[in-house]
Design a protein around this motif. Structure first.
Motif, short mmCIF file in Angstrom:
data_model
loop_
_atom_site.label_atom_id
_atom_site.label_comp_id
_atom_site.label_asym_id
_atom_site.label_seq_id
_atom_site.Cartn_x
_atom_site.Cartn_y
_atom_site.Cartn_z
N GLU A 1 69.77 -38.90 42.32
CA GLU A 1 69.10 -37.84 41.57
C GLU A 1 67.73 -38.32 41.07
O GLU A 1 66.74 -37.59 41.11
N GLY A 2 67.67 -39.56 40.59
CA GLY A 2 66.40 -40.11 40.15
C GLY A 2 65.37 -40.16 41.26
O GLY A 2 64.21 -39.78 41.08
N LEU A 3 65.80 -40.62 42.44
CA LEU A 3 64.88 -40.69 43.57
C LEU A 3 64.39 -39.31 43.99
O LEU A 3 63.25 -39.16 44.46
N LYS B 1 61.79 -42.91 38.48
CA LYS B 1 63.12 -42.59 37.96
C LYS B 1 64.21 -43.23 38.83
O LYS B 1 65.26 -43.64 38.31
N GLY B 2 63.96 -43.30 40.12
CA GLY B 2 64.90 -43.98 41.00
C GLY B 2 65.00 -45.46 40.66
O GLY B 2 66.09 -46.03 40.60
N ARG B 3 63.84 -46.10 40.42
CA ARG B 3 63.83 -47.51 40.04
C ARG B 3 64.57 -47.72 38.72
O ARG B 3 65.35 -48.67 38.57
N ALA B 4 64.33 -46.84 37.75
CA ALA B 4 64.98 -46.97 36.45
C ALA B 4 66.49 -46.84 36.57
O ALA B 4 67.25 -47.57 35.93
N ALA B 5 66.94 -45.93 37.43
CA ALA B 5 68.38 -45.72 37.60
C ALA B 5 69.04 -46.90 38.31
O ALA B 5 70.12 -47.34 37.91
#
Length: 303
Positions: A103-105, A111-115
């Motif tokens: 979902e982040g990506l 957001k993908g990196r953070a997730a």
């Protein structure tokens, strides 16, 4: 109620409810308490000389504590055993973490990196999209073994003492089982013990994944890829997942600012991995769980 029946209920309970956030926001999660035990041993023993001998004492302490605590808790009866086992299984939470990365990506690379930073220990700040997705899938494959199949395996084999002993050892390995200056000697025994207790579960996970992924015929190639992996166990589920999805996993990655050129798993597979591949990985994880559950039901009925 026998051990197999208790495990069946625990697997279903974990799959239905996952991690109750409202509870763990109020009381410490058992994994946190296990981590505190490892930290206590690290603080008091990992100093001075004879670090390998002290590390063996630490590993033995974790094993003994898990067995003893599991035995004491099992005296409270099947309900407590099922509840604790469900808490220490991680199928639903594992899939939820992977979906969060997908979902982040889908929203942004940041957001993908953070997730993905929530579930891997490698450097994530400069990851590309495919690297984020690959990291998530590798974590999903490895944790299917460490967080679901292995705990279930040891519970089935040795009840709650077996499960808690496994979790103590696995937690210890995740904290002190590193080949760096601080833990190379002190964490050696815990890391080797973790390798031992994961030996059969990792390969069982790979068999289940390869079966549901339709690539069991590639078992010799899966074994060859697993042998090239830096871990004697993690390479098996990763290799099975890679072939089930037609992807290349592992490969170069950075830890603490240092690049490591690890071998590729299924090098001929696709390296341009995107968010949808993570969702396909989640499907394989649920199918693997379902196959394992079905085998457990059959075992319960027959024996």
């Amino acid at each position: 109620m026998n051990t197999a029946e208790m495990l069946l209920l625990a697997l279903l309970l974990d799959a239905l409810l996952g991690e109750p956030g409202w509870l763990w926001s109020r009381v410490p999660h058992p994994a946190v308490l296990m981590g505190k035990c490892v930290t206590w041993l690290d603080t008091r023993l990992n100093a001075g000389t004879a670090k390998r001998a002290k590390g063996m004492l630490a590993a033995g302490s974790l094993l003994g504590l898990g067995l003893t605590l599991g035995w004491l808790l099992s005296l409270f009866g099947p309900f407590v055993e099922v509840l604790i086992a469900a808490i220490l299984l991680a199928q639903r939470s594992l899939v939820q973490h992977l979906h969060a990365v997908a979902e982040g990506l889908s929203q942004s690379l940041a957001k993908g990196r953070a997730a993905v930073a929530m579930i891997v220990s490698r450097d994530t700040e400069t990851m590309t999209g495919p690297q984020v997705a690959r990291s998530a899938i590798e974590s999903g494959a490895e944790n299917m073994s460490d967080g679901v199949v292995a705990p279930a395996f040891w519970f089935l084999l040795a009840g709650l003492p077996g499960l808690l002993a496994y979790k103590m050892i696995n937690t210890g390995d995740s904290m002190i089982g590193y080949r760096n200056a601080r833990y190379r000697d002190f964490g050696w025994a815990t890391a080797r013990l973790d390798d031992l207790v994961n030996l059969l579960p990792a390969r069982l996970t790979a068999v289940l994944m390869a079966t549901v992924g339709g690539c069991l015929r590639d078992w010799p190639a899966i074994g060859q890829d697993a042998a090239r992996h830096r871990s004697p166990n993690a390479g098996w589920p990763e290799a099975a997942m890679a072939r089930a999805l037609g992807l290349s996993l592992a490969g170069p990655r950075s830890y603490d600012g240092e690049m490591h050129n690890f071998a590729w798993v299924n090098a001929a597979g696709t390296k341009s991995i995107t968010g949808p591949a993570i969702r396909r990985c989640c499907d394989v994880l649920w199918q693997t769980w379902a196959l394992g559950l079905g085998l457990l039901v059959a075992f319960t009925v027959i024996f």
